[in-house]
Design a protein around this motif. Structure first.
Motif, PDB file in Angstrom:
ATOM      1  N   MET A   1       0.144  37.126 -35.508  1.00  0.00           N
ATOM      2  CA  MET A   1       0.797  36.137 -34.648  1.00  0.00           C
ATOM      3  C   MET A   1       0.617  36.578 -33.198  1.00  0.00           C
ATOM      4  N   SER A   2       0.181  35.672 -32.377  1.00  0.00           N
ATOM      5  CA  SER A   2      -0.030  35.999 -30.970  1.00  0.00           C
ATOM      6  C   SER A   2       1.296  35.928 -30.215  1.00  0.00           C
ATOM      7  N   VAL A   3       1.309  36.496 -29.048  1.00  0.00           N
ATOM      8  CA  VAL A   3       2.496  36.471 -28.197  1.00  0.00           C
ATOM      9  C   VAL A   3       2.911  35.029 -27.916  1.00  0.00           C
ATOM     10  N   ALA A   4       1.940  34.148 -27.754  1.00  0.00           N
ATOM     11  CA  ALA A   4       2.232  32.741 -27.459  1.00  0.00           C
ATOM     12  C   ALA A   4       2.954  32.048 -28.612  1.00  0.00           C
ATOM     13  N   ASP A   5       2.790  32.551 -29.842  1.00  0.00           N
ATOM     14  CA  ASP A   5       3.426  31.957 -31.011  1.00  0.00           C
ATOM     15  C   ASP A   5       4.867  32.409 -31.222  1.00  0.00           C
ATOM     16  N   LYS A   6       5.261  33.486 -30.588  1.00  0.00           N
ATOM     17  CA  LYS A   6       6.612  34.013 -30.778  1.00  0.00           C
ATOM     18  C   LYS A   6       7.637  33.168 -30.036  1.00  0.00           C
ATOM     19  N   VAL A   7       8.805  33.012 -30.653  1.00  0.00           N
ATOM     20  CA  VAL A   7       9.902  32.312 -29.998  1.00  0.00           C
ATOM     21  C   VAL A   7      10.386  33.200 -28.861  1.00  0.00           C
ATOM     22  N   ARG A  38      13.538  42.591 -33.224  1.00  0.00           N
ATOM     23  CA  ARG A  38      13.247  42.827 -34.641  1.00  0.00           C
ATOM     24  C   ARG A  38      13.357  41.562 -35.487  1.00  0.00           C
ATOM     25  N   MET A  39      13.730  40.452 -34.883  1.00  0.00           N
ATOM     26  CA  MET A  39      13.889  39.193 -35.615  1.00  0.00           C
ATOM     27  C   MET A  39      12.546  38.481 -35.770  1.00  0.00           C
ATOM     28  N   ASP A  40      12.425  37.750 -36.885  1.00  0.00           N
ATOM     29  CA  ASP A  40      11.254  36.886 -37.016  1.00  0.00           C
ATOM     30  C   ASP A  40      11.575  35.553 -36.328  1.00  0.00           C
ATOM     31  N   ASN A  41      10.591  34.684 -36.255  1.00  0.00           N
ATOM     32  CA  ASN A  41      10.776  33.425 -35.531  1.00  0.00           C
ATOM     33  C   ASN A  41      11.882  32.558 -36.109  1.00  0.00           C
ATOM     34  N   GLU A  42      12.038  32.540 -37.435  1.00  0.00           N
ATOM     35  CA  GLU A  42      13.091  31.728 -38.045  1.00  0.00           C
ATOM     36  C   GLU A  42      14.474  32.233 -37.630  1.00  0.00           C
ATOM     37  N   GLU A  43      14.665  33.547 -37.631  1.00  0.00           N
ATOM     38  CA  GLU A  43      15.938  34.118 -37.182  1.00  0.00           C
ATOM     39  C   GLU A  43      16.174  33.786 -35.706  1.00  0.00           C
ATOM     40  N   ARG A  44      15.139  33.870 -34.903  1.00  0.00           N
ATOM     41  CA  ARG A  44      15.261  33.569 -33.480  1.00  0.00           C
ATOM     42  C   ARG A  44      15.644  32.104 -33.264  1.00  0.00           C
ATOM     43  N   ARG A  45      15.046  31.208 -34.050  1.00  0.00           N
ATOM     44  CA  ARG A  45      15.406  29.789 -33.922  1.00  0.00           C
ATOM     45  C   ARG A  45      16.869  29.562 -34.294  1.00  0.00           C
ATOM     46  N   GLU A  46      17.353  30.260 -35.302  1.00  0.00           N
ATOM     47  CA  GLU A  46      18.765  30.147 -35.693  1.00  0.00           C
ATOM     48  C   GLU A  46      19.667  30.643 -34.558  1.00  0.00           C
TER      49      GLU A  46
END
Length: 62
Positions: A1-7, A38-46
């Protein structure tokens, strides 16, 4: 996953926790701030959903 893809972090560089342990700048809890990297994108969206609710409440209750 690129930096641009991270939340991206909602940090606005106004870092101060209120009496409820919530940042007055980004509306994340102290724990959410600490765990963010340490969170994945789904956790970050929550977290961002909770942030939006906290921000709305703070505007209403000012």
């Amino acid at each position: 996953m690129s930096v641009a893809d991270k939340v991206r972090s909602p940090c606005v560089s106004i870092c101060a926790l209120d009496e409820d342990d919530v940042c007055v700048g980004c509306h994340r809890s102290g724990d959410e701030i600490t765990r963010w990297t340490r969170m994945d994108n789904e956790e970050r969206r929550e977290v961002l959903r909770r942030v939006a609710e906290r921000e709305k409440k703070s505007l209403i209750h000012g």
